[in-house]
Design a protein around this motif. Sequence first.
Motif, short mmCIF file in Angstrom:
data_model
loop_
_atom_site.label_atom_id
_atom_site.label_comp_id
_atom_site.label_asym_id
_atom_site.label_seq_id
_atom_site.Cartn_x
_atom_site.Cartn_y
_atom_site.Cartn_z
N ALA A 114 17.34 22.35 28.08
CA ALA A 114 16.12 22.21 27.29
C ALA A 114 15.56 20.80 27.34
N GLN A 115 16.43 19.80 27.27
CA GLN A 115 15.95 18.44 27.09
C GLN A 115 15.58 17.72 28.38
N LYS A 116 16.13 18.14 29.52
CA LYS A 116 15.72 17.53 30.78
C LYS A 116 14.23 17.73 31.04
N PRO A 117 13.73 18.96 30.99
CA PRO A 117 12.27 19.12 31.20
C PRO A 117 11.43 18.49 30.11
N GLU A 118 11.95 18.41 28.88
CA GLU A 118 11.20 17.76 27.81
C GLU A 118 11.04 16.27 28.11
N ILE A 119 12.07 15.65 28.66
CA ILE A 119 11.96 14.25 29.04
C ILE A 119 10.87 14.09 30.10
N GLY A 120 10.85 14.99 31.08
CA GLY A 120 9.83 14.93 32.12
C GLY A 120 8.44 15.04 31.55
N ALA A 121 8.25 15.96 30.60
CA ALA A 121 6.93 16.14 29.98
C ALA A 121 6.53 14.90 29.19
N MET A 122 7.47 14.30 28.49
CA MET A 122 7.16 13.12 27.70
C MET A 122 6.85 11.92 28.58
N GLU A 123 7.57 11.78 29.70
CA GLU A 123 7.28 10.67 30.61
C GLU A 123 5.89 10.82 31.23
N LYS A 124 5.50 12.05 31.53
CA LYS A 124 4.14 12.29 32.06
C LYS A 124 3.10 11.94 31.00
N TRP A 125 3.40 12.27 29.74
CA TRP A 125 2.46 11.93 28.66
C TRP A 125 2.30 10.42 28.55
N LEU A 126 3.41 9.70 28.61
CA LEU A 126 3.35 8.24 28.51
C LEU A 126 2.56 7.64 29.66
N ALA A 127 2.68 8.23 30.86
CA ALA A 127 1.93 7.74 32.00
C ALA A 127 0.43 8.02 31.83
N ARG A 128 0.12 9.14 31.21
CA ARG A 128 -1.28 9.51 31.01
C ARG A 128 -1.93 8.69 29.91
N TYR A 129 -1.13 8.33 28.89
CA TYR A 129 -1.67 7.59 27.75
C TYR A 129 -0.93 6.27 27.57
N PRO A 130 -1.13 5.34 28.49
CA PRO A 130 -0.46 4.05 28.33
C PRO A 130 -0.97 3.32 27.10
N ALA A 131 -0.16 2.44 26.58
CA ALA A 131 -0.56 1.67 25.40
C ALA A 131 -1.74 0.77 25.75
N PRO A 132 -2.65 0.58 24.81
CA PRO A 132 -3.79 -0.31 25.06
C PRO A 132 -3.32 -1.70 25.48
N SER A 133 -4.12 -2.37 26.27
CA SER A 133 -3.78 -3.71 26.72
C SER A 133 -3.54 -4.62 25.54
N GLY A 134 -2.40 -5.30 25.58
CA GLY A 134 -2.08 -6.24 24.51
C GLY A 134 -1.29 -5.63 23.38
N ALA A 135 -1.19 -4.30 23.34
CA ALA A 135 -0.45 -3.64 22.26
C ALA A 135 1.04 -3.78 22.52
N PRO A 136 1.84 -4.11 21.52
CA PRO A 136 3.29 -4.25 21.72
C PRO A 136 3.92 -2.91 22.01
N GLU A 137 4.70 -2.85 23.09
CA GLU A 137 5.39 -1.62 23.46
C GLU A 137 6.64 -1.41 22.63
N GLY A 138 7.35 -2.49 22.38
CA GLY A 138 8.61 -2.36 21.65
C GLY A 138 9.73 -1.92 22.59
N GLY A 139 10.93 -2.29 22.26
CA GLY A 139 12.07 -1.91 23.09
C GLY A 139 12.71 -0.63 22.60
N HIS A 140 13.77 -0.24 23.28
CA HIS A 140 14.51 0.95 22.87
C HIS A 140 15.54 0.55 21.81
N ASP A 141 15.07 0.32 20.61
CA ASP A 141 15.92 -0.11 19.51
C ASP A 141 16.63 1.10 18.93
#
Length: 218
Positions: A114-141
């Motif tokens: 279940a979670q492998k394809p969900e990761i793929g879908a979320m990574e595609k979403w992040l690529a489609r909607y990158p954070a605005p320029s200058g917005a802090p991304e934050g780390g994997h805390d």
Amino acid sequence: MDMAKGLLGRTTAAAVAAGILLALAGCDGGDGGGGSENGGAAVIAPGRPGEKARTLSPGEAAKAQPDDRPNAADRAYVRHMVEHHRQALTMSALAPERASADGVKRLAERISAAQKPEIGAMEKWLARYPAPSGAPEGGHDHGAMPGMATEAQLSRLTAARGPEFDRLFLTLMTAHHEGAVKMAGEALAAGNNGAVEEMANEVVATQTAEIHRMRAMG
């Protein structure tokens, strides 16, 4: 309950949007009736309970659609959930060689499937909607992600075998799923994007069911 309020609010907004997006369109039959001023289809937007439906032009219908541009809460949720899912895959990958109960092995297989394809879908979403320029991304805390196993806990799980592994896996994975459901509830309450809402609702439904299953197994 905050998560329930978030679910209700987002569901209500989605229902209003669906009423506009999926409304019946009256096609122009050539006599000028039922169409817009430009000859397009008129959209029937259902009113609220007790109110009459409205007839909108295509332009008016487009303006009436909710703005679901991703906000900071959407981006943070997806970014964190990718990391959250990856740890679940790491834990599940240990089960085939270490678990003794067939039920635990099957559960780990379902989680991975279940979670492998969900990761793929979320990574595609992040690529489609990158954070605005200058917005802090934050780390994997990891501290910002409820339910994440610590390095010490992962080490103990890796070293365990047989019934001890089964017990520890169910304990850690139940907490992991509970954390994911909490994160999804927060995204439903504070996020704005429809695709993220769908992903969060899927996490709530799937992982809540698995939490009940793991508690029964334990």
